[in-house]
Design a protein around this motif. Sequence first.
Motif, mmCIF file in Angstrom:
data_model
loop_
_atom_site.group_PDB
_atom_site.id
_atom_site.type_symbol
_atom_site.label_atom_id
_atom_site.label_comp_id
_atom_site.label_asym_id
_atom_site.label_seq_id
_atom_site.Cartn_x
_atom_site.Cartn_y
_atom_site.Cartn_z
ATOM 1 N N ILE A 154 46.131 41.695 3.791
ATOM 2 C CA ILE A 154 46.227 42.464 5.025
ATOM 3 C C ILE A 154 47.294 43.546 4.916
ATOM 4 N N ASN A 192 50.011 50.640 4.711
ATOM 5 C CA ASN A 192 50.348 50.109 6.031
ATOM 6 C C ASN A 192 51.848 50.152 6.305
ATOM 7 N N TYR A 227 41.950 49.392 11.463
ATOM 8 C CA TYR A 227 42.034 48.056 12.067
ATOM 9 C C TYR A 227 41.591 48.028 13.520
ATOM 10 N N GLU A 248 39.217 44.755 12.573
ATOM 11 C CA GLU A 248 39.574 43.702 11.631
ATOM 12 C C GLU A 248 41.077 43.466 11.713
ATOM 13 N N SER A 249 41.503 42.286 11.301
ATOM 14 C CA SER A 249 42.921 41.954 11.373
ATOM 15 C C SER A 249 43.730 42.855 10.462
ATOM 16 N N GLY A 250 44.883 43.279 10.975
ATOM 17 C CA GLY A 250 45.746 44.132 10.176
ATOM 18 C C GLY A 250 47.178 44.093 10.651
#
Length: 144
Positions: A4, A9, A35, A74-76
């Motif tokens: 992740i 990021n 995300y 989506e998870s981030g």
Amino acid sequence: MSTILNDQNIVLKAEVNNKEEAIRLTGKLLVENGYVEPDYVEKMLEREELTSTYMGNFVAIPHGTEDAKKSVKESGIVIIQVPGGVEFAPGSEVKLLIGIAGKGDEHLELLSKIAIVCSAEENVMGIVNASSKEEIMAFFEDVE
């Protein structure tokens, strides 16, 4: 966590003027990395109005409200250093912004891993003072 969190990021040495700017920057990074939908950012600001996302130890974890889940693709996780600090509330200086977006209940696992790392002020200051994205990622690599 390593699936992740990647170097795209992480933002080093960001400068923000206030809490809203800090949250918008965090949300923008979540949007740019795919995300969340853009409307998630407004839900992050709404969340901050309801309850501060300041966690102590110079850390804030901006995230959306419960009804923002529909905007999560989506998870981030995103991490932003703010070495100069930004005030989230009187006496609550933030030097590390950790933005999260969780699909379903995945955000709970993300939060627990972040809590483990950030519970030690020495870890937080290590992340705030890190000179590379790899240095920051190393703090989260072995967290179970």
